[in-house]
Design a protein around this motif. Structure first.
Motif, PDB file in Angstrom:
ATOM      1  N   ASN A 104       0.779  -0.963  -0.238  1.00  0.00           N
ATOM      2  CA  ASN A 104      -0.175  -0.010   0.285  1.00  0.00           C
ATOM      3  C   ASN A 104       0.780   1.123  -0.318  1.00  0.00           C
ATOM      4  O   ASN A 104       0.399   2.495  -0.472  1.00  0.00           O
ATOM      5  N   GLY A 105       1.549   1.087   0.315  1.00  0.00           N
ATOM      6  CA  GLY A 105       2.808   2.172   0.547  1.00  0.00           C
ATOM      7  C   GLY A 105       3.341   2.523  -0.648  1.00  0.00           C
ATOM      8  O   GLY A 105       4.154   3.320  -1.010  1.00  0.00           O
ATOM      9  N   SER A 108       2.730   6.060  -3.036  1.00  0.00           N
ATOM     10  CA  SER A 108       3.573   7.719  -2.344  1.00  0.00           C
ATOM     11  C   SER A 108       4.989   7.246  -2.673  1.00  0.00           C
ATOM     12  O   SER A 108       5.792   8.130  -2.689  1.00  0.00           O
ATOM     13  N   GLU A 109       5.553   5.584  -2.690  1.00  0.00           N
ATOM     14  CA  GLU A 109       7.442   5.518  -2.950  1.00  0.00           C
ATOM     15  C   GLU A 109       6.992   6.054  -4.811  1.00  0.00           C
ATOM     16  O   GLU A 109       8.183   7.025  -5.026  1.00  0.00           O
ATOM     17  N   ALA A 111       5.704   8.469  -6.053  1.00  0.00           N
ATOM     18  CA  ALA A 111       5.122   9.724  -6.789  1.00  0.00           C
ATOM     19  C   ALA A 111       6.456  10.730  -6.119  1.00  0.00           C
ATOM     20  O   ALA A 111       6.971  11.192  -6.868  1.00  0.00           O
ATOM     21  N   SER A 112       7.032   9.844  -5.018  1.00  0.00           N
ATOM     22  CA  SER A 112       7.762  11.112  -4.309  1.00  0.00           C
ATOM     23  C   SER A 112       9.205  10.880  -5.549  1.00  0.00           C
ATOM     24  O   SER A 112       9.469  11.466  -5.357  1.00  0.00           O
TER      25      SER A 112
END
Length: 455
Positions: A104-105, A108-109, A111-112
């Protein structure tokens, strides 16, 4: 990030690591391989002006290094996973929740790094063909292997006898017998004499004779300085004698015999029958390659095994926003006042009553450098069974409070070190034997061929 751009279909068809029941696919290995490579390259300062001249070399170097590291890791993974399959070891619900949280992370990774799509990010970072299912498969494999390794280690430790550790220690004593000293080197080199600087042979020979005489006098002076230094009555006096001439000693701390290249020095310090004693001094001279060196030593710790008694510790660590210094201090006082004693059971019971059970950690055989908190290490050095301590610290830039309790004394540090090394040796032996038993097959030709082409 930089990735090897390979064909996804080709990669997925590869089976670089196989045992009887386990296969690590090409895309799984590619992910592991590039994870290592990306990490190594992240440690390189690409803003340095010299990087542009070394970029190709560094990338090829770290590609090779990453491939080797990933291959070693995947051999271990395949072997442990095969053993887990045969013994019925599986991921439990908590492990599966861990996997879900990790996956689920990923958005975000991604997107970073500026990617709206996870698979596009994975392609850029790890190579064509690497998908979320490969990341998930490797993460699951990592968790399964960690679980199996822990269980295997516990079985090995349970089967371990004290005599086996003592025998291992005796056979490898040179790894565990340490000594400490202060030293200073006086170095002398002869003055160079160039024949081209002289108009006659007689003048040149006279200059050589003068340089040799000067060199011999300098050697004698160096010996006298070393002898004078060896009259020191202790390490403070040794240091003071050097300081008077603006000099500083070098320190050899926790040195083992193999660290010393000079056999005479090693024989003096580590003599089996009569090792050099604390405050004992001696100097040694060596002339080699037209250079004279004399080194003066004073012992600060005689050669011996580390008898430091370790501590078995329970501790609670949490951010100050959740565990205030006042709450920590109150917990300590309540624990000290317990009418049923200061035990690990009481510590756990009191922590659980406050809702802190998830923050309890256990460290067995902790030594005075076990924590990255100086105040704790200083306290731990003299702490006794039943002692408790709290202090405020900083963890990753966040203020936190820690409560540390010594529930019992552990084993001597030399025994702990020998035990760990013996178990690691047994684990390596186990892996070697089971790679064969499980018919581990490794084929990295695809990646090796790509690396050869890139070079």
């Amino acid at each position: 990030m930089a990735a090897v751009q390979s064909s996804g279909a080709v990669l997925r068809a590869k089976k670089p690591f196989q045992t009887d029941h386990v296969t690590i696919t090409g895309t799984m290995f590619q992910y592991q391989y590039m994870a290592y490579f990306n990490y190594y390259m992240s440690q390189v300062d690409t803003s340095d002006s010299s990087y542009q001249y070394m970029a190709s070399y560094l990338q090829n170097y770290y590609m090779s290094y990453a491939m080797s590291a990933a291959a070693d890791q995947c051999e271990v993974y395949a072997t442990y996973a095969e053993a887990a399959h045969r013994e019925g070891v599986k991921l439990d619900d908590a492990d599966k929740a861990n996997v879900t949280n990790y996956m689920n992370g990923l958005p975000s990774e991604a997107a970073s790094y500026g990617y709206a799509n996870v698979n596009n990010y994975l392609t850029a970072a790890y190579g064509s063909g690497v998908k979320t299912k490969d990341v998930k498969a490797m993460y699951e494999l990592n968790l399964l292997c960690s679980k199996y390794e822990q269980q295997l280690g516990e079985r090995m430790e349970d089967a371990l006898t004290e005599q086996e550790v003592l025998d291992y220690f005796t056979e490898n004593a040179d790894k565990y017998i340490t000594a400490s000293y202060l030293g200073y080197s006086f170095n002398v080199s002869p003055k160079p004499v160039n024949s081209a600087d002289y108009s006659s042979t007689e003048a040149y020979n006279a200059a050589v004779d003068a340089a040799n005489a000067e060199y011999e006098q300098a050697k004698a002076d160096a010996l006298e300085k070393a002898k004078a230094l060896c009259t020191a009555t202790g390490s403070e006096d040794f240091t003071a004698k050097l300081a008077a001439d603006g000099l500083t000693p070098t320190e050899g701390k926790g040195v083992i015999k193999a660290n010393l290249s000079n056999e005479e020095v090693a024989a003096w310090i580590f003599d089996a029958e009569n090792p050099a004693k604390v405050d004992e001094t001696k100097y040694f001279s060596l002339e080699d390659n037209n250079k004279f060196t004399v080194v003066a030593y004073i012992m600060t710790k005689s050669a011996s095994r580390d008898e430091t008694v370790t501590k078995n510790v329970h501790y609670i660590l949490n951010a100050a926003s959740s565990l205030s210094a006042a709450d920590a201090a109150a917990f300590v006082e309540e624990f000290k006042a317990s009418s049923i004693g200061q035990t690990k059971e009481v510590f756990t019971l009191n922590a659980t009553a406050k809702g802190w059970s998830d923050y309890i950690h256990i460290v067995e055989n902790a030594n005075p450098s076990a924590f990255n908190i100086e105040a704790v290490n200083t306290w731990l050095a003299d702490a006794k069974a039943g002692d408790i301590f709290t202090t405020t610290t900083t963890v990753s830039g966040t203020e936190a409070n820690i409560i540390v309790f010594v529930d019992s004394l552990g084993e001597s540090q030399w025994y702990v070190n020998a035990k760990i090394d013996f178990m690691n040796a047994n684990l390596e032996k186990w892996l070697g034997e089971h790679k064969t038993e499980y018919n581990l097959k490794v084929d990295l030709s695809y990646w090796q061929d790509e690396a050869a082409e890139a070079a």
